[in-house]
Design an enzyme around this catalytic site. Structure first.
Site, PDB file in Angstrom:
ATOM      1  N   CYS A 117      20.967  40.150 -27.386  1.00 45.39           N
ATOM      2  CA  CYS A 117      21.274  39.252 -26.270  1.00 45.39           C
ATOM      3  C   CYS A 117      22.150  39.911 -25.203  1.00 45.39           C
ATOM      4  CB  CYS A 117      21.961  37.991 -26.782  1.00 45.39           C
ATOM      5  SG  CYS A 117      21.039  37.183 -28.085  1.00 45.39           S
ATOM      6  N   HIS A 258      25.873  34.345 -21.439  1.00 49.39           N
ATOM      7  CA  HIS A 258      24.694  34.278 -22.301  1.00 49.39           C
ATOM      8  C   HIS A 258      24.550  32.831 -22.766  1.00 49.39           C
ATOM      9  CE1 HIS A 258      21.817  34.828 -25.323  1.00 49.39           C
ATOM     10  NE2 HIS A 258      22.641  34.820 -26.349  1.00 49.39           N
ATOM     11  N   ASN A 288      18.259  29.566 -26.297  1.00 47.28           N
ATOM     12  CA  ASN A 288      18.723  30.954 -26.240  1.00 47.28           C
ATOM     13  C   ASN A 288      17.500  31.873 -26.124  1.00 47.28           C
ATOM     14  OD1 ASN A 288      19.651  33.514 -26.848  1.00 47.28           O
ATOM     15  ND2 ASN A 288      20.910  32.877 -28.590  1.00 47.28           N
TER      16      ASN A 288
HETATM   17  O1  UT7 Z   1      22.567  35.054 -29.323  1.00 44.57           O
HETATM   18  C1  UT7 Z   1      23.252  34.849 -30.529  1.00 44.57           C
HETATM   19  C2  UT7 Z   1      22.614  33.700 -31.224  1.00 44.57           C
HETATM   20  N1  UT7 Z   1      23.399  32.991 -32.190  1.00 44.57           N
HETATM   21  C3  UT7 Z   1      24.232  31.988 -31.909  1.00 44.57           C
HETATM   22  O2  UT7 Z   1      24.578  31.708 -30.803  1.00 44.57           O
HETATM   23  C4  UT7 Z   1      24.683  31.171 -33.078  1.00 44.57           C
HETATM   24  C5  UT7 Z   1      26.119  30.768 -33.031  1.00 44.57           C
HETATM   25  N2  UT7 Z   1      26.335  29.679 -33.965  1.00 44.57           N
HETATM   26  C6  UT7 Z   1      26.032  28.426 -33.640  1.00 44.57           C
HETATM   27  O3  UT7 Z   1      25.589  28.139 -32.542  1.00 44.57           O
HETATM   28  C7  UT7 Z   1      26.319  27.347 -34.659  1.00 44.57           C
HETATM   29  O4  UT7 Z   1      26.966  27.903 -35.765  1.00 44.57           O
HETATM   30  C8  UT7 Z   1      25.033  26.597 -35.110  1.00 44.57           C
HETATM   31  C9  UT7 Z   1      24.509  25.750 -33.963  1.00 44.57           C
HETATM   32  C10 UT7 Z   1      23.982  27.597 -35.559  1.00 44.57           C
HETATM   33  C11 UT7 Z   1      25.343  25.674 -36.266  1.00 44.57           C
HETATM   34  O5  UT7 Z   1      26.360  24.759 -35.915  1.00 44.57           O
HETATM   35  P1  UT7 Z   1      27.608  24.520 -36.894  1.00 44.57           P
HETATM   36  O6  UT7 Z   1      28.405  23.473 -36.271  1.00 44.57           O
HETATM   37  O7  UT7 Z   1      28.246  25.866 -37.143  1.00 44.57           O
HETATM   38  O8  UT7 Z   1      26.889  23.941 -38.161  1.00 44.57           O
HETATM   39  P2  UT7 Z   1      26.886  24.500 -39.663  1.00 44.57           P
HETATM   40  O9  UT7 Z   1      26.077  25.758 -39.759  1.00 44.57           O
HETATM   41  O10 UT7 Z   1      28.273  24.515 -40.177  1.00 44.57           O
HETATM   42  O11 UT7 Z   1      26.070  23.356 -40.383  1.00 44.57           O
HETATM   43  C12 UT7 Z   1      26.576  22.004 -40.475  1.00 44.57           C
HETATM   44  C13 UT7 Z   1      25.563  21.167 -41.209  1.00 44.57           C
HETATM   45  C14 UT7 Z   1      25.076  21.790 -42.515  1.00 44.57           C
HETATM   46  O12 UT7 Z   1      24.900  20.743 -43.437  1.00 44.57           O
HETATM   47  P3  UT7 Z   1      26.033  20.469 -44.568  1.00 44.57           P
HETATM   48  O13 UT7 Z   1      26.141  21.750 -45.343  1.00 44.57           O
HETATM   49  O14 UT7 Z   1      27.273  20.139 -43.804  1.00 44.57           O
HETATM   50  O15 UT7 Z   1      25.442  19.331 -45.336  1.00 44.57           O
HETATM   51  C15 UT7 Z   1      23.719  22.330 -42.169  1.00 44.57           C
HETATM   52  O16 UT7 Z   1      22.843  22.402 -43.259  1.00 44.57           O
HETATM   53  O17 UT7 Z   1      24.392  20.982 -40.407  1.00 44.57           O
HETATM   54  C16 UT7 Z   1      23.224  21.324 -41.171  1.00 44.57           C
HETATM   55  N3  UT7 Z   1      22.221  21.851 -40.249  1.00 44.57           N
HETATM   56  C17 UT7 Z   1      21.358  21.072 -39.584  1.00 44.57           C
HETATM   57  N4  UT7 Z   1      21.157  19.744 -39.590  1.00 44.57           N
HETATM   58  C18 UT7 Z   1      20.186  19.264 -38.786  1.00 44.57           C
HETATM   59  C19 UT7 Z   1      22.025  23.138 -39.890  1.00 44.57           C
HETATM   60  N5  UT7 Z   1      21.012  23.211 -38.995  1.00 44.57           N
HETATM   61  C20 UT7 Z   1      20.589  21.943 -38.794  1.00 44.57           C
HETATM   62  C21 UT7 Z   1      19.598  21.378 -37.985  1.00 44.57           C
HETATM   63  N6  UT7 Z   1      19.440  20.022 -38.006  1.00 44.57           N
HETATM   64  N7  UT7 Z   1      18.823  22.113 -37.155  1.00 44.57           N
END
Ligand code: UT7
Length: 332
Positions: A117, A258, A288
């Site tokens: 990215c 980004h 993204n």
């Molecule tokens: O160019 C570089 C690209 N990468 C990035 O920019 C990624 C940077 N990271 C992020 O943007 C965030 O970490 C995410 C958007 C990927 C995730 O958000 P988060 O607030 O860090 O969520 P999390 O990974 O801590 O997940 C929270 C919950 C989990 O469930 P439990 O364990 O709390 O029951 C996940 O399983 O949300 C669940 N979850 C979802 N639920 C519905 C994860 N993905 C999804 C989804 N829909 N798509």
């Protein structure tokens, strides 16, 4: 021997987004997710998905045609083509060579650079440095991604975040001092490589039935770790580039970050003490798009008048590698 230019300016920009729109509700029919979860966690509502027969070189060529028209140039004026992509049409020849052929650029140095990215900022620095030697006049730089081709459409933690598209810019030497591409601050930390990577398809894990069964040809990410690192490295790169140019953040007319996650950008805004209304945002519509994210946003910002003559603009990115970068641009 050619004369080195006094500066390197952005002569034109262009972008291309595939027609097919995939909304969060569309995704909720494929994986266990919802518009509410995706929008509140990321700020994304929809993304574009390229057609089956539309690849990184096709999208890149379309964005490049618009950038050439914007610059009032023809294919023959270009002597460098650099493409930033993690989704090249194929490992070789380079996507840049494919774009060259599609545009009918008669003779140019062509190569791809992979910095995920942060890729567009990396190729901007490389192209600007080559032009400053005086040996090249005009560079076509392109960020183009078909991320839909490497997403695991069964993994809700990644497939909801990304989209396809391309952005391009023409960089040219100029005799006007202190304008254009002013400075860069690029960096990387390979030790953090496994927070975001694709293990299959290279020489370490070539395609085999086992590599396919193990889903190695898909993007893998540890989202929370990436999130924290992203805020840290983008803040650092932005602060360092401002400091090394004796600038304060309130002198920036616009910041083009980004476009990965609205919450990352909001944290960056508060840490840099730059109000959110100075950030150009379009991630709601495209998600993204990796190396295409900054050039698409920059093209739109020019087009809607968010960047004007005399404006100082900060571009800032992070990506797999882990890579990061900041660039300062002053519009002539
Ligand atoms: O160019 C570089 C690209 N990468 C990035 O920019 C990624 C940077 N990271 C992020 O943007 C965030 O970490 C995410 C958007 C990927 C995730 O958000 P988060 O607030 O860090 O969520 P999390 O990974 O801590 O997940 C929270 C919950 C989990 O469930 P439990 O364990 O709390 O029951 C996940 O399983 O949300 C669940 N979850 C979802 N639920 C519905 C994860 N993905 C999804 C989804 N829909 N798509």
């Amino acid at each position: 021997m050619s004369l080195a230019p006094l500066s390197v300016v952005i002569k034109g920009t262009g972008s291309y987004k595939p027609e097919n729109i995939q909304t969060n509700d569309d995704l909720a029919k494929k994986v266990d997710t919802s518009d509410e979860w995706i929008f509140t966690r990321t700020g994304i509502r929809e993304r574009r998905i390229a057609a089956d027969n539309e690849h990184a070189s096709d999208m890149g060529a379309k964005a490049a045609e618009k950038a050439l028209a914007d610059a009032g140039m023809e294919a023959a004026d270009i002597d460098i083509v650099i493409v930033a992509t993690i989704t090249p049409d194929m490992p070789f020849p380079s996507t840049a060579c494919l774009v060259q052929t599609k545009l009918g650029i008669p003779n140019a140095m062509c190569m791809d650079i992979e910095a995920a990215c942060s890729g567009f900022l990396y190729i901007m620095e490389v192209a600007a440095s080559l032009i400053k030697t005086g040996r090249y006049r005009n560079a076509l730089i392109i960020g183009s991604e078909k991320l839909s081709s490497i997403l695991d459409w069964e993994d809700r933690t990644t497939c909801v975040l990304f989209g396809d598209g391309a952005g391009a810019a023409i960089l040219s030497g100029s005799d006007e001092p202190e304008v254009g591409v002013i400075d860069f601050k690029l960096g990387a930390d390979g030790a953090n490589g496994e927070v975001l990577y694709m293990p299959g398809g290279g020489s370490a894990n070539p395609a085999t039935p086992a590599s396919i069964d193990n889903r190695l040809h898909f993007l893998k990410m540890r989202g929370r770790e990436v999130f924290k690192l992203a805020v840290k490295v983008m803040q650092q790169a932005a602060e360092e580039i401002l400091e090394q140019n004796g600038l304060k953040s309130d002198q920036l007319a616009c910041v083009i970050p980004h476009q990965a996650n609205l919450r990352i950008i909001e944290l960056l805004s508060s840490r840099l003490d730059i109000p959110m209304d100075r950030f150009y945002l379009n991630l709601e519509n495209y998600g993204n798009t990796s190396a295409a994210s900054i050039p698409i946003a920059m093209d739109e910002a020019f087009r809607v008048g968010r960047i004007k003559s005399g404006d100082l603009v900060l571009l800032v990115a992070f990506g797999a590698g882990l890579t990061w970068g900041a660039a300062l641009v002053k519009c002539p």
